[in-house]
Design an enzyme around this catalytic site. Structure first.
Site, PDB file in Angstrom:
ATOM      1  N   ARG A   8     -31.776 -34.560  -4.421  1.00  0.00           N
ATOM      2  CA  ARG A   8     -30.985 -35.772  -4.200  1.00  0.00           C
ATOM      3  C   ARG A   8     -29.801 -35.759  -5.149  1.00  0.00           C
ATOM      4  NH1 ARG A   8     -32.238 -40.544  -7.741  1.00  0.00           N
ATOM      5  NH2 ARG A   8     -33.928 -39.986  -9.146  1.00  0.00           N
ATOM      6  N   ASN A 189     -22.886 -33.983  -7.930  1.00  0.00           N
ATOM      7  CA  ASN A 189     -22.653 -32.526  -7.966  1.00  0.00           C
ATOM      8  C   ASN A 189     -23.254 -31.856  -9.203  1.00  0.00           C
ATOM      9  OD1 ASN A 189     -21.033 -32.813  -5.588  1.00  0.00           O
ATOM     10  ND2 ASN A 189     -19.399 -33.579  -6.923  1.00  0.00           N
ATOM     11  N   ARG A 190     -24.302 -32.474  -9.749  1.00  0.00           N
ATOM     12  CA  ARG A 190     -24.989 -31.947 -10.940  1.00  0.00           C
ATOM     13  C   ARG A 190     -24.080 -31.892 -12.174  1.00  0.00           C
ATOM     14  NH1 ARG A 190     -28.481 -33.223  -7.825  1.00  0.00           N
ATOM     15  NH2 ARG A 190     -30.239 -31.928  -7.168  1.00  0.00           N
ATOM     16  N   LEU A 191     -22.967 -32.644 -12.129  1.00  0.00           N
ATOM     17  CA  LEU A 191     -22.077 -32.687 -13.301  1.00  0.00           C
ATOM     18  C   LEU A 191     -22.470 -33.903 -14.151  1.00  0.00           C
ATOM     19  CD1 LEU A 191     -18.650 -31.622 -11.730  1.00  0.00           C
ATOM     20  CD2 LEU A 191     -20.345 -30.244 -12.950  1.00  0.00           C
TER      21      LEU A 191
END
Ligand SMILES: Cc1cc2nc3c(=O)[nH]c(=O)nc-3n(C[C@H](O)[C@H](O)[C@H](O)COP(=O)(O)O)c2cc1C
Length: 213
Positions: A8, A189-191
Site C-alpha cells: 500500500r 513512492n516509499r520516499l
C-alpha cells in the site's frame, strides 16, 4: 498467496524539520498522545531488541509504563532471557510501531535497572492477577507443562490468603536511556520522512539529521 501483492501507499501526512520539537522526548510525547487519541490497540507496546555479549540478538514485545526526560521504563523478570542479555550488554533497541498512523519511532540506548523502591511502587498498582503471575512464572525458563503454572498459582492464592502480594525479588523495571531517536513517517513512492536525533557527546543537546528512506 502472493505476498508481493500485499502493498500500500503511505500518504497520510508528512514530517517536516520545522514541525519537530528541539527535544525528542517532547516529540515522542506528541506522537504517543496521537497514537492514544487514534484509538490504536496497545499503543504502549513496543519491540525491545537485546543482544548477548557475542552479539546474538533477540527481540520481543514489552509495554512502556513510564517515560520522562530520563528515558523509557518497562517492567520484567530480572532472570529472564532479556534481562540476562542486558546484564551482558546494556545496549538495546526499542521500536514503537503505530502502522495505522504510518509511523514508527526507533530508539537506541542503554538499559539500566531502576531503583527497587520505584519498581515496588509500580508493582503495588498492578492488578492482583498480574502480581501473582509475576510471582509464580520463572520467565524464559523451560517448564514441563501449563499445569505446573496453574498448580503454583493455586498454591500462591492459598498461601497469601488474600494478603498483599510481595514484589518478587527477581522482578523490576529497566529504564532505556536514549542515545538516538528516529521518527519515521510513511510517504508516497516509499520516499518516507526520517529524522534522527543524536545526542552530542560534549553537551546534552541533540543534533537532528534527515535520513534517506
Ligand atoms: C502485547 C505484549 C505485551 C507484553 N508486555 C510485556 C512486559 O511488559 N514485560 C515482559 O516481561 N513481557 C511482556 N510480554 C511478553 C514478552 O514479549 C516475552 O514473551 C517475555 O518477556 C519473555 O521474553 P524473553 O524470554 O526474551 O526475556 C508482552 C508480550 C506482548 C505480546
Amino acid at each position: 498467496m502472493n505476498l508481493g501483492e500485499l502493498r500500500r501507499e503511505y500518504s497520510r501526512t508528512g514530517l517536516r524539520r520545522k514541525d519537530l520539537h528541539a527535544d525528542p522526548m517532547r516529540q515522542f510525547e506528541l506522537w504517543f498522545q496521537q497514537a492514544c487519541d487514534a484509538g490504536l490497540g496497545d499503543p504502549s507496546a513496543f519491540s525491545l531488541a537485546t543482544a548477548s555479549a557475542s552479539g546474538a540478538p533477540t527481540v520481543r514485545t514489552v509495554l512502556l509504563k513510564l517515560f520522562d526526560q530520563r528515558g523509557f521504563v518497562f517492567f520484567t523478570n530480572y532472570a529472564s532471557k532479556k534481562a540476562q542479555q542486558i546484564e551482558e550488554n546494556s545496549q538495546v533497541g526499542m521500536l514503537c510501531h503505530w502502522l495505522p498512523l504510518e509511523r514508527q519511532i526507533k530508539i537506541t540506548g542503554r538499559a539500566e535497572k531502576i531503583p527497587t523502591k520505584e519498581s515496588a511502587k509500580y508493582f503495588a498498582t498492578r492488578p492482583r492477577g498480574s502480581q501473582l503471575g509475576a510471582w509464580i512464572s520463572p520467565q524464559s525458563a523451560v517448564i514441563s507443562s501449563r499445569k505446573l503454572l496453574e498448580g503454583k498459582l493455586c498454591e500462591a492464592i492459598e498461601t497469601l490468603a488474600g494478603g498483599e502480594v510481595p514484589m518478587p525479588e527477581k522482578w523490576g523495571g529497566y529504564r532505556i536511556v536514549p542515545e538516538t531517536m528516529e521518527f519515521w513517517q510513511g510517504r508516497e513512492n516509499r520516499l518516507h520522512d526520517r529524522f534522527c536525533y543524536r545526542k552530542q557527546e560534549s553537551s546534552s543537546d541533540w543534533i537532528v539529521e534527515r535520513l534517506a528512506p
